[in-house]
Design a protein around this motif. Structure first.
Motif, PDB file in Angstrom:
ATOM      1  N   ARG A   1      -1.185   7.672  -2.338  1.00  0.00           N
ATOM      2  CA  ARG A   1       0.229   7.675  -2.687  1.00  0.00           C
ATOM      3  C   ARG A   1       0.955   6.669  -1.805  1.00  0.00           C
ATOM      4  NH1 ARG A   1       2.184  13.388  -4.865  1.00  0.00           N
ATOM      5  NH2 ARG A   1       0.243  14.089  -5.813  1.00  0.00           N
ATOM      6  N   ILE A   2       1.742   5.813  -2.429  1.00  0.00           N
ATOM      7  CA  ILE A   2       2.460   4.758  -1.716  1.00  0.00           C
ATOM      8  C   ILE A   2       3.903   4.749  -2.197  1.00  0.00           C
ATOM      9  CG2 ILE A   2       2.609   2.267  -1.279  1.00  0.00           C
ATOM     10  CD1 ILE A   2      -0.446   2.182  -1.930  1.00  0.00           C
ATOM     11  N   GLU A   3       4.852   4.716  -1.265  1.00  0.00           N
ATOM     12  CA  GLU A   3       6.274   4.705  -1.613  1.00  0.00           C
ATOM     13  C   GLU A   3       6.977   3.623  -0.798  1.00  0.00           C
ATOM     14  OE1 GLU A   3       8.979   6.080  -4.124  1.00  0.00           O
ATOM     15  OE2 GLU A   3       7.650   7.733  -3.585  1.00  0.00           O
ATOM     16  N   VAL A   4       7.777   2.801  -1.484  1.00  0.00           N
ATOM     17  CA  VAL A   4       8.539   1.732  -0.838  1.00  0.00           C
ATOM     18  C   VAL A   4      10.014   1.939  -1.153  1.00  0.00           C
ATOM     19  CG1 VAL A   4       8.867  -0.762  -0.633  1.00  0.00           C
ATOM     20  CG2 VAL A   4       6.579   0.154  -1.107  1.00  0.00           C
ATOM     21  N   ILE A   5      10.871   1.872  -0.113  1.00  0.00           N
ATOM     22  CA  ILE A   5      12.311   2.066  -0.277  1.00  0.00           C
ATOM     23  C   ILE A   5      13.036   0.890   0.356  1.00  0.00           C
ATOM     24  CG2 ILE A   5      14.294   3.548   0.232  1.00  0.00           C
ATOM     25  CD1 ILE A   5      12.384   5.898   0.477  1.00  0.00           C
ATOM     26  N   ASP A   6      14.050   0.378  -0.353  1.00  0.00           N
ATOM     27  CA  ASP A   6      14.833  -0.724   0.196  1.00  0.00           C
ATOM     28  C   ASP A   6      16.229  -0.703  -0.417  1.00  0.00           C
ATOM     29  OD1 ASP A   6      14.314  -3.143   2.039  1.00  0.00           O
ATOM     30  OD2 ASP A   6      15.455  -4.008   0.390  1.00  0.00           O
ATOM     31  N   SER A   7      17.170  -1.330   0.273  1.00  0.00           N
ATOM     32  CA  SER A   7      18.530  -1.421  -0.247  1.00  0.00           C
ATOM     33  C   SER A   7      18.662  -2.531  -1.286  1.00  0.00           C
ATOM     34  CB  SER A   7      19.519  -1.658   0.897  1.00  0.00           C
ATOM     35  OG  SER A   7      19.164  -2.812   1.640  1.00  0.00           O
ATOM     36  N   GLU A   8      17.620  -3.318  -1.458  1.00  0.00           N
ATOM     37  CA  GLU A   8      17.580  -4.353  -2.502  1.00  0.00           C
ATOM     38  C   GLU A   8      16.494  -3.984  -3.512  1.00  0.00           C
ATOM     39  OE1 GLU A   8      19.660  -6.870  -2.667  1.00  0.00           O
ATOM     40  OE2 GLU A   8      20.629  -6.468  -0.728  1.00  0.00           O
ATOM     41  N   LEU A   9      16.720  -4.367  -4.760  1.00  0.00           N
ATOM     42  CA  LEU A   9      15.707  -4.150  -5.785  1.00  0.00           C
ATOM     43  C   LEU A   9      14.581  -5.154  -5.585  1.00  0.00           C
ATOM     44  CD1 LEU A   9      14.845  -2.622  -8.322  1.00  0.00           C
ATOM     45  CD2 LEU A   9      16.116  -4.292  -9.676  1.00  0.00           C
ATOM     46  N   LEU A  10      13.414  -4.673  -5.217  1.00  0.00           N
ATOM     47  CA  LEU A  10      12.277  -5.550  -4.924  1.00  0.00           C
ATOM     48  C   LEU A  10      11.483  -5.853  -6.194  1.00  0.00           C
ATOM     49  CD1 LEU A  10      11.038  -3.931  -1.570  1.00  0.00           C
ATOM     50  CD2 LEU A  10      12.584  -5.866  -1.897  1.00  0.00           C
ATOM     51  N   PRO A  11      10.671  -6.895  -6.156  1.00  0.00           N
ATOM     52  CA  PRO A  11       9.845  -7.249  -7.334  1.00  0.00           C
ATOM     53  C   PRO A  11       8.661  -6.301  -7.459  1.00  0.00           C
ATOM     54  CG  PRO A  11       9.411  -8.785  -5.530  1.00  0.00           C
ATOM     55  CD  PRO A  11      10.532  -7.902  -5.073  1.00  0.00           C
ATOM     56  N   TRP A  12       8.912  -5.132  -8.057  1.00  0.00           N
ATOM     57  CA  TRP A  12       7.883  -4.091  -8.120  1.00  0.00           C
ATOM     58  C   TRP A  12       6.624  -4.546  -8.839  1.00  0.00           C
ATOM     59  CZ3 TRP A  12       9.608  -1.617  -4.417  1.00  0.00           C
ATOM     60  CH2 TRP A  12      10.882  -1.072  -4.324  1.00  0.00           C
ATOM     61  N   GLU A  13       6.767  -5.338  -9.896  1.00  0.00           N
ATOM     62  CA  GLU A  13       5.585  -5.790 -10.653  1.00  0.00           C
ATOM     63  C   GLU A  13       4.655  -6.612  -9.765  1.00  0.00           C
ATOM     64  OE1 GLU A  13       4.557  -5.030 -13.568  1.00  0.00           O
ATOM     65  OE2 GLU A  13       6.291  -3.975 -14.415  1.00  0.00           O
ATOM     66  N   GLN A  14       5.236  -7.526  -8.996  1.00  0.00           N
ATOM     67  CA  GLN A  14       4.420  -8.354  -8.109  1.00  0.00           C
ATOM     68  C   GLN A  14       3.745  -7.507  -7.037  1.00  0.00           C
ATOM     69  OE1 GLN A  14       6.535 -11.775  -6.539  1.00  0.00           O
ATOM     70  NE2 GLN A  14       7.738 -11.987  -8.426  1.00  0.00           N
ATOM     71  N   LEU A  15       4.495  -6.558  -6.488  1.00  0.00           N
ATOM     72  CA  LEU A  15       3.924  -5.691  -5.460  1.00  0.00           C
ATOM     73  C   LEU A  15       2.795  -4.848  -6.044  1.00  0.00           C
ATOM     74  CD1 LEU A  15       3.929  -4.538  -2.631  1.00  0.00           C
ATOM     75  CD2 LEU A  15       5.818  -3.031  -3.291  1.00  0.00           C
ATOM     76  N   GLU A  16       2.992  -4.366  -7.253  1.00  0.00           N
ATOM     77  CA  GLU A  16       1.955  -3.570  -7.908  1.00  0.00           C
ATOM     78  C   GLU A  16       0.679  -4.383  -8.107  1.00  0.00           C
ATOM     79  OE1 GLU A  16       1.639  -2.106 -12.379  1.00  0.00           O
ATOM     80  OE2 GLU A  16       2.930  -0.775 -11.180  1.00  0.00           O
ATOM     81  N   THR A  17       0.817  -5.641  -8.504  1.00  0.00           N
ATOM     82  CA  THR A  17      -0.348  -6.504  -8.705  1.00  0.00           C
ATOM     83  C   THR A  17      -1.155  -6.636  -7.417  1.00  0.00           C
ATOM     84  OG1 THR A  17       0.756  -7.770 -10.451  1.00  0.00           O
ATOM     85  CG2 THR A  17      -1.099  -8.830  -9.340  1.00  0.00           C
ATOM     86  N   VAL A  18      -0.445  -6.808  -6.289  1.00  0.00           N
ATOM     87  CA  VAL A  18      -1.132  -6.937  -4.994  1.00  0.00           C
ATOM     88  C   VAL A  18      -1.834  -5.626  -4.636  1.00  0.00           C
ATOM     89  CG1 VAL A  18      -0.817  -7.325  -2.533  1.00  0.00           C
ATOM     90  CG2 VAL A  18       0.468  -8.700  -4.182  1.00  0.00           C
ATOM     91  N   LEU A  19      -1.152  -4.506  -4.801  1.00  0.00           N
ATOM     92  CA  LEU A  19      -1.741  -3.204  -4.467  1.00  0.00           C
ATOM     93  C   LEU A  19      -2.991  -2.938  -5.291  1.00  0.00           C
ATOM     94  CD1 LEU A  19       1.459  -0.971  -4.175  1.00  0.00           C
ATOM     95  CD2 LEU A  19      -0.088  -1.602  -2.316  1.00  0.00           C
ATOM     96  N   LEU A  20      -2.930  -3.210  -6.574  1.00  0.00           N
ATOM     97  CA  LEU A  20      -4.074  -2.953  -7.434  1.00  0.00           C
ATOM     98  C   LEU A  20      -5.237  -3.866  -7.085  1.00  0.00           C
ATOM     99  CD1 LEU A  20      -2.329  -2.347 -10.873  1.00  0.00           C
ATOM    100  CD2 LEU A  20      -3.038  -0.671  -9.150  1.00  0.00           C
ATOM    101  N   ARG A  21      -4.932  -5.063  -6.652  1.00  0.00           N
ATOM    102  CA  ARG A  21      -5.992  -5.993  -6.242  1.00  0.00           C
ATOM    103  C   ARG A  21      -6.702  -5.467  -4.990  1.00  0.00           C
ATOM    104  NH1 ARG A  21      -3.153 -10.577  -5.119  1.00  0.00           N
ATOM    105  NH2 ARG A  21      -3.062 -11.033  -7.331  1.00  0.00           N
ATOM    106  N   LEU A  22      -5.940  -4.850  -4.087  1.00  0.00           N
ATOM    107  CA  LEU A  22      -6.511  -4.378  -2.824  1.00  0.00           C
ATOM    108  C   LEU A  22      -7.405  -3.159  -3.009  1.00  0.00           C
ATOM    109  CD1 LEU A  22      -3.538  -4.754  -0.313  1.00  0.00           C
ATOM    110  CD2 LEU A  22      -5.414  -6.325  -0.764  1.00  0.00           C
ATOM    111  N   CYS A  23      -7.293  -2.496  -4.160  1.00  0.00           N
ATOM    112  CA  CYS A  23      -8.184  -1.338  -4.394  1.00  0.00           C
ATOM    113  C   CYS A  23      -9.140  -1.596  -5.539  1.00  0.00           C
ATOM    114  CB  CYS A  23      -7.374  -0.067  -4.650  1.00  0.00           C
ATOM    115  SG  CYS A  23      -6.453  -0.050  -6.182  1.00  0.00           S
TER     116      CYS A  23
END
Length: 328
Positions: free
Chosen positions: A303-325
């Motif tokens: 389980r991974i959760e990211v919080i920020d006051s700016e809307l981050l590029p979730w799609e790009q982050l998801e691509t990196v996370l999926l690559r790492l697993c």
């Protein structure tokens, strides 16, 4: 139940170390006592409950935002479930973006008069944040500190002498005076703090407006279908955005690469419990400082959760996370 349960609210803004503090308190609780913890998270996937799973407490989660909204139903249901198990102490951890006045109002209502003995509210603060205008201008940050009888300056080992002076000056100027305050590191509190009595206060109704969250259940129930080995959930409110992922336990992350990614990611808050090639680890990231603790949660989904006051590029982050697993 014939006896009231001693109850503490442990509040504080994002990244101040509430979960670490509660874990340390659980380690020092009397062996013959059963404690319960109600955890509220801004994110949707529920990280803190997993982190506390090894602490020997009864855990209940209210995910997806402020647990005192929708007339307090999510919080009340969670409290009732825990009280039925007759704990010796109840600890409530509101989200770092929550409104403690509403939580106190619920706990001191007629509904809980015979069941809860509300002790002092404990607010954690990173002394460095008392010089940060982003925090000083945030209504939730100020409310959490003003409502507390006990204020703990955490992460003192990361503070400068000037930060410590600012904290001490701030505490000295508080009216009414705080009952207890202390500078600590790693969220290590004397357990006796939990028994400090609450100062008598007038009942106030909160003037905050809440974003509406439909808590259809107290805990997220996710089915990871064979054809979809991960899911993503997003939330937003009070000027913050979150995105969380749950990934099947059979998918193993590269520990070193994940650590490096978390170190480089410019987000205000990251929490994770992840299966890696070195074992299951809890990751906690605040101010771009990554801390890790090994867990023994075999078969538990990552389980991974990211919080920020700016809307981050979730799609790009998801691509990196999926690559790492190994999913991409």
């Amino acid at each position: 139940m014939s006896n009231q349960v001693p109850t503490n609210i442990i509040t504080g803004f994002l990244g101040v170390g509430k979960t670490t503090t509660i874990l340390n308190l659980l380690k020092s609780k009397p062996e013959n006592e059963n404690w319960a913890v109600l955890v509220n998270e801004f994110g949707e996937v529920g990280i803190d409950g997993a982190m506390m799973a090894e602490g020997g407490a009864l855990i209940k989660e209210v995910p997806g935002g402020c647990m005192c909204c929708t007339a307090g139903v999510p919080m009340s249901v969670g409290i009732n479930v825990l009280l039925r198990q007759k704990p010796d102490r109840l600890i409530i951890e509101p989200t770092g973006l929550g409104h403690p006045k509403q939580v106190i109002k619920t706990l001191t209502s007629a509904q809980y008069t015979d069941y809860i003995d509300l002790k002092a509210t404990i607010a954690l603060v990173d002394p460095r944040n008392l010089s940060d205008e982003r925090h000083l201008s945030n209504a939730n940050f100020n409310d959490q500190l003003s409502v507390a009888e006990v204020v703990i300056g955490n992460k003192v080992d990361q503070c400068t002498a000037e930060d410590v002076d600012v904290f001490n000056d701030w505490v000295t100027d508080q009216v009414p005076a705080k009952i207890f305050h202390k500078l600590v590191k790693n969220g290590v509190l004397p357990i006796e703090v939990l028994d400090i009595e609450r100062r008598a206060q007038e009942t106030e109704s909160s003037t905050h407006s809440h974003d509406f969250h439909d808590h259809s259940d107290l805990e997220p129930v996710f089915e990871l279908a064979p054809e979809k080995p991960f899911i993503r959930r997003e939330n937003q409110g009070q000027g913050y955005f979150s995105c969380g992922w749950i990934i099947g336990a059979e998918h193993i992350f590269d520990f070193d690469q994940l650590f490096s990614m978390f170190s480089d990611l410019n987000a205000e808050r990251i929490k994770a419990v992840v299966n890696t090639d070195k074992g299951c680890y809890a990751f906690n990231v605040a101010n771009r400082v990554v801390s890790v603790n090994q867990m023994s949660l075999e078969g538990y989904e990552s389980r991974i959760e990211v919080i920020d006051s700016e809307l981050l590029p979730w799609e790009q982050l998801e691509t990196v996370l999926l690559r790492l697993c190994g999913l991409r």
